[in-house]
Design a protein around this motif. Structure first.
Motif, PDB file in Angstrom:
ATOM      1  N   ARG A 417      -8.068   2.764  11.017  1.00  0.00           N
ATOM      2  CA  ARG A 417      -7.605   2.114   9.783  1.00  0.00           C
ATOM      3  C   ARG A 417      -8.655   1.089   9.367  1.00  0.00           C
ATOM      4  NH1 ARG A 417      -3.276  -0.143   6.676  1.00  0.00           N
ATOM      5  NH2 ARG A 417      -1.677   1.179   7.573  1.00  0.00           N
ATOM      6  N   ASP A 418      -8.969   1.067   8.068  1.00  0.00           N
ATOM      7  CA  ASP A 418      -9.870   0.059   7.502  1.00  0.00           C
ATOM      8  C   ASP A 418      -9.171  -0.549   6.293  1.00  0.00           C
ATOM      9  OD1 ASP A 418     -11.896  -1.542   6.654  1.00  0.00           O
ATOM     10  OD2 ASP A 418     -13.265   0.065   6.057  1.00  0.00           O
ATOM     11  N   ASP A 419      -8.412  -1.611   6.563  1.00  0.00           N
ATOM     12  CA  ASP A 419      -7.622  -2.266   5.514  1.00  0.00           C
ATOM     13  C   ASP A 419      -6.622  -1.269   4.923  1.00  0.00           C
ATOM     14  OD1 ASP A 419      -6.734  -4.311   3.943  1.00  0.00           O
ATOM     15  OD2 ASP A 419      -8.362  -4.213   2.497  1.00  0.00           O
ATOM     16  N   ALA A 420      -6.739  -0.958   3.620  1.00  0.00           N
ATOM     17  CA  ALA A 420      -5.772  -0.059   2.974  1.00  0.00           C
ATOM     18  C   ALA A 420      -6.226   1.394   3.013  1.00  0.00           C
ATOM     19  CB  ALA A 420      -5.558  -0.480   1.523  1.00  0.00           C
ATOM     20  N   GLU A 423      -9.822   6.156   7.784  1.00  0.00           N
ATOM     21  CA  GLU A 423     -11.222   6.586   7.853  1.00  0.00           C
ATOM     22  C   GLU A 423     -11.425   7.564   8.985  1.00  0.00           C
ATOM     23  OE1 GLU A 423     -14.786   3.930   6.835  1.00  0.00           O
ATOM     24  OE2 GLU A 423     -14.727   3.886   9.031  1.00  0.00           O
ATOM     25  N   ARG A 486     -13.208   8.189   3.565  1.00  0.00           N
ATOM     26  CA  ARG A 486     -12.111   7.210   3.500  1.00  0.00           C
ATOM     27  C   ARG A 486     -11.122   7.666   2.445  1.00  0.00           C
ATOM     28  NH1 ARG A 486     -13.277   2.286   1.638  1.00  0.00           N
ATOM     29  NH2 ARG A 486     -12.290   0.996   3.225  1.00  0.00           N
ATOM     30  N   ASP A 491       1.500   3.138   1.321  1.00  0.00           N
ATOM     31  CA  ASP A 491       2.179   1.900   1.737  1.00  0.00           C
ATOM     32  C   ASP A 491       3.510   2.191   2.410  1.00  0.00           C
ATOM     33  OD1 ASP A 491       0.129   0.368   0.729  1.00  0.00           O
ATOM     34  OD2 ASP A 491       1.016   0.285  -1.266  1.00  0.00           O
TER      35      ASP A 491
END
Length: 498
Positions: A417-420, A423, A486, A491
């Protein structure tokens, strides 16, 4: 009430706010002026009587004495004459007026009564309005957007020149015309529904409508509809519209391009799968052939051992079953190619590709390292297309590592995970990005493979971009290259179908 007396009429005349001068019809001399005229010109009556035209008129040529005298004479001859005249006050201020000269026959003889009013402000206002109107007309003529106002029956109450240009008709002939006649049947029906349901004082409504071209050419308009009521003088639905034919055609071309992209990607995926399966299937088929050959050899010899024959046939059957399982896997994969966009975990997509990646790695004696995220990385995507991108990036890395010594032949596949974003990263230990001049990695023009055409990376980038994601490349540390895709994470994630 009794009739007005002569004295009453005199008082009324004195109270006039309209300026009045009385000239002798023959000599043109001033013989009387009302108080309003004296106030405006700043002279008393006694001061006015001896004055001539040059004494109380502007010095401009159009107000010369002979012109003024000729104007008064026309009134004396024909009963009335009108002129725009600039008087000059006692304070030397020019007063632009609209003046009407009327012949009046009095008992003592004919006179010319001049009535005038100051129109300087009015004329300045008219000039301002004229300039504004001229500018507006120029703007309207050169607008890319057409403007029409329609009544409740969709008939044109007003149309700008630009509207006529967009509709390929003379704007002056649009008044009273049914605007929907320019649309095809479906668009005309939708436009009438919008006109019928557009609320008074409500927010504008937007839509697209296809024009019914007489020459067979299809055109599209983007239309904004809003109800207007301008002081009761212009009331109806205001349509602001512009031609979006090129935009619609570009969108259609993009859709066709996207379909072609999907088609090409699926064929690439099937090709990759077919190569891997060919390698996989060849082994059990060759093994089964060997077992059958062994059984045949024992049958041809003396002292046949039934147990050994059963063993050979059982193993041949097992190898054939293994080949069948591989082919069934291929069928499931091909069927999966037709799946539409859905929720998927990037970890599972990588896991689905792992077998094919492992086959390619074994062929090239490349070691694989797997680094999976602990949490699910749920995205909305076409699983097979994203899987194809993963395999493309991984196969490129494996092919690159096949050229190097065995101790360097390692490819790492990682998810995180890279923020929102979720990847997927592929790292190798090869020559890095030096093989791509000027950083032109994804344009399809360059490749480090001898037999490559470079379309893999370009196609991969377009697939990921269509999913709202990105693909990027960077140098690995201490050597090699890193390719990563990415995609935006969801959400709120509903339960995934298993």
């Amino acid at each position: 009430m009794a009739d007005l007396t002569l004295a009453d009429l005199g008082r009324l005349f004195q109270a006039l706010r309209y300026c009045v001068l009385v000239h002798d019809a023959v000599t043109k001399e001033i013989i009387w002026a009302n108080p309003a005229a004296c106030d405006v010109l700043g002279f008393t009556l006694d001061e006015l009587k001896p004055l001539k035209a040059p004494d109380m008129s502007s010095n401009a040529r159009q107000y010369a004495r002979e012109i003024g005298v000729a104007w008064l004479q026309r009134a004396a001859d024909h009963g009335t004459a009108t002129i725009e005249w600039s008087y000059r006050s006692k304070a030397s201020e020019d007063i632009l007026t609209e003046a009407v000269a009327i012949r009046v026959d009095l008992a003592s003889g004919p006179v010319v009564m001049v009535q005038f009013r100051d129109i300087a402000e009015e004329k300045a206002t008219r000039m301002d309005l004229s300039r504004t109107e001229g500018r507006l007309q120029t703007f309207l003529r050169n607008l890319d957007e057409g403007i029409v106002v329609l009544d409740d029956d969709a008939r044109v109450l007003f149309a700008s020149e630009s509207a006529g240009s967009l509709l390929r008709v003379d704007a002056g002939r649009l008044a009273g015309d049914d605007f929907t006649r320019f649309c095809d049947r479906e668009s005309a029906t939708r436009l009438r529904e919008v006109l019928d349901t557009t609320p008074r004082g409500g927010a504008p409504r937007d839509g697209r409508y296809r024009l019914r071209a007489t020459n067979g050419e299809e055109r599209w308009l983007s239309v904004r509809c809003q109800y207007i009521d301008i002081e009761g003088d212009l009331r109806g639905c205001l349509l602001l519209f512009h031609d979006i034919t090129d935009q619609v055609r570009a969108e259609e071309e993009h859709r066709r391009d996207a379909q072609h992209l999907n088609h090409l990607a699926r064929f690439n995926a099937m090709g990759d799968m077919a190569m891997a399966i060919a390698h996989e299937v060849s082994q059990p088929i060759a093994a089964a052939h060997n077992f059958v050959a062994g059984v045949r050899g024992r049958l041809a010899g003396n002292g046949v051992d039934a147990a050994s024959l059963d063993w050979g046939l059982d193993n041949a059957t097992a190898q054939i079953d293994r080949a069948a399982q591989i082919m069934a896997s291929l069928r499931r994969y091909v069927v999966g190619l037709e799946q539409s966009e859905q929720l998927a975990d990037l970890n599972e997509i990588v896991a689905d590709c792992a077998h094919l990646i492992d086959v390619r790695a074994q062929q090239n004696a490349v070691a694989l390292e797997w680094e999976s995220a602990v949490e699910p990385l749920v995205v909305r995507c076409e699983k097979v297309l994203i899987g194809q991108v993963v395999m493309n990036l991984t196969f490129n890395a494996i092919d690159e590592m096949a050229r190097w010594p065995a101790e360097r032949r390692v490819v790492t596949i990682a998810t995180r995970r890279d923020d929102a974003f979720g990847e997927i990263e592929v790292r190798d230990r090869g020559q890095g990005l030096a093989a791509f001049p000027h950083g032109r990695i994804f344009d399809g023009a360059f490749t480090s493979k001898r037999n490559g055409n470079g379309i893999g990376l370009a196609l991969s980038r377009r697939i990921v971009t269509r999913h709202g994601g990105t693909v990027h490349a960077a140098e690995n540390t201490p050597q090699g290259a890193v390719f990563a895709l990415r995609l935006p994470l969801l959400d709120e994630v509903p339960p995934l179908r298993r």
